[in-house]
Design a protein around this motif. Structure first.
Motif, PDB file in Angstrom:
ATOM      1  N   GLU A 113       2.934  22.918  37.772  1.00 47.08           N
ATOM      2  CA  GLU A 113       4.358  22.602  37.771  1.00 47.08           C
ATOM      3  C   GLU A 113       5.144  23.751  37.139  1.00 47.08           C
ATOM      4  O   GLU A 113       4.568  24.647  36.510  1.00 47.08           O
ATOM      5  CB  GLU A 113       4.641  21.286  37.045  1.00 47.08           C
ATOM      6  N   TYR A 116      12.386  24.540  35.499  1.00 47.94           N
ATOM      7  CA  TYR A 116      13.348  23.934  36.417  1.00 47.94           C
ATOM      8  C   TYR A 116      12.939  22.501  36.717  1.00 47.94           C
ATOM      9  O   TYR A 116      11.836  22.264  37.219  1.00 47.94           O
ATOM     10  CB  TYR A 116      13.433  24.739  37.716  1.00 47.94           C
ATOM     11  N   PRO A 117      13.792  21.526  36.426  1.00 46.89           N
ATOM     12  CA  PRO A 117      13.456  20.126  36.695  1.00 46.89           C
ATOM     13  C   PRO A 117      13.512  19.814  38.191  1.00 46.89           C
ATOM     14  O   PRO A 117      13.799  20.676  39.028  1.00 46.89           O
ATOM     15  CB  PRO A 117      14.521  19.358  35.908  1.00 46.89           C
ATOM     16  N   TYR A 126       9.915  16.476  36.562  1.00 43.53           N
ATOM     17  CA  TYR A 126       9.571  17.803  37.061  1.00 43.53           C
ATOM     18  C   TYR A 126       8.675  17.655  38.294  1.00 43.53           C
ATOM     19  O   TYR A 126       7.839  16.747  38.366  1.00 43.53           O
ATOM     20  CB  TYR A 126       8.849  18.624  35.985  1.00 43.53           C
ATOM     21  N   ASN A 152       5.649  18.407  40.623  1.00 42.21           N
ATOM     22  CA  ASN A 152       4.264  18.678  40.266  1.00 42.21           C
ATOM     23  C   ASN A 152       3.440  18.749  41.557  1.00 42.21           C
ATOM     24  O   ASN A 152       3.512  17.844  42.381  1.00 42.21           O
ATOM     25  CB  ASN A 152       3.751  17.560  39.348  1.00 42.21           C
TER      26      ASN A 152
END
Length: 333
Positions: A136, A140-141, A194, A196
């Motif tokens: 991930e 940055y979300p 986030y 992934n």
């Protein structure tokens, strides 16, 4: 009046159930923002080695590449379940981003390292594990960056890849959302999800390991123990009859210890432990039958030995079939 009340109550409960079934389930993972930059991720596994259930870890060597359109460079990734970063090796394909003919930006990494995986051993030696490498971007979300599997490249591992003692069942990439249960002390932002991407490699032990290395010696020990019931039930053969299951019991204990030393310390019984418990019950039943028949012959001088022998033969057949049936239930249930 009473039937009417009961009917109304039943209709109310039925309507409530229909409403609950029609309502969409609430998910804890929010959907990604449509304005988030999409990044297509591909992987190719080169080597897989040192599967260590004791340390709950494994080593992997693989390629990871990214294709994207946008200003955010998605190659600044974090491997969530990597351990021993000092021994890791990450080499980029190129120092600069390559622009492909279709307009996508392209770059990648060759990565090697040790990764954490909690090995669950309840089904040993028929255990199956899905090794995972969780990737991930911590900067940055989800509303800014989304990782998606690169479906244009479905071959995820080297065709000649082998893992001694295990069968590799394939390799896949799965997009997930990772929500941390904390705001990391930043109360202004709160909890943020986030994107992934998870590289999953399912592995399983070969069935031949279970049948030939573990079950075959145990079955031989059991047959020799049950064979004591086939010996003619005479008063002069009691010592010879009782020695077979006693010796089988000691051998079974040593056999169980031999595979237990290869397992990590767990606080539960694995599948093979249950098989051995069943074997101990069979051997115990043989010992009890020999003791009871010897005492019966001692008290009754005129016993029909042929009838007693027939009973013990039926018992031997019953114990063999019972052991096989019990193992089938343990394996498939």
């Amino acid at each position: 009046m009473k039937p009417t009340l009961v009917t109304q109550t039943a209709l109310f409960i039925f309507s409530l159930l229909l409403y609950c079934a029609a309502c969409p389930a609430q998910t804890a993972q929010p959907a990604p923002n449509q304005t988030a930059q999409k990044v297509y991720v591909g992987a190719y596994v080169m080597n897989l080695y040192e599967i260590n259930p004791d340390a709950h870890s494994f080593y992997a060597d693989f390629y990871l590449w990214f294709r994207w359109k946008g200003d955010i460079d998605p190659t600044g990734i974090e491997i969530v379940n990597r351990i021993e970063d000092w021994g890791a090796n990450d080499e980029p394909f190129s120092d600069s981003v390559t622009v492909l003919k279709d307009g996508y930006n392209y770059n990648g990494l060759r990565m090697e390292g040790r990764f954490f995986h909690p090995f669950e051993m309840e089904r040993f030696p028929l255990d199956r594990h899905v090794l995972d490498i969780q990737i991930e971007n911590a900067d940055y979300p989800l509303d800014s960056l989304v990782y998606l599997p690169d479906t244009a490249n479905l071959i995820r591992m080297k065709p000649t890849l082998r893992l001694p003692g295990w069968d590799i069942e394939g390799c896949s990439l799965t997009a997930k959302t990772h929500m941390y249960a904390t705001d990391f002390g930043n109360t202004d932002l709160g909890q943020e999800p986030y994107s992934n991407i998870v590289l999953e490699i399912p592995i399983a032990r070969p069935v031949t390991y279970f049948l030939l290395k573990l079950m075959l010696p145990l079955i031989i020990v059991l047959l020799s123990s049950i064979g004591a019931l086939v010996i003619f039930p005479s008063r002069s053969y009691v010592d010879a009859r009782i020695s077979l299951p006693i010796g089988g019991l000691l051998t079974a204990v040593f056999l169980q210890q031999s595979y237990s030393d290869a397992l990590p310390d767990v606080g539960y019984m694995v599948l093979m432990d249950k098989v051995y418990l069943l074997a101990y019950a069979v051997i115990g039943a043989v010992v009890m039958e020999i003791i009871l028949s010897a005492n019966y012959l001692k008290r009754n001088k005129d016993t029909n030995l042929h009838a007693l022998r027939r009973i013990e033969w039926y018992m031997a057949l019953f114990l063999i079939l019972g052991f096989l049936a019990g193992n089938l239930l343990l394996v498939f249930l």
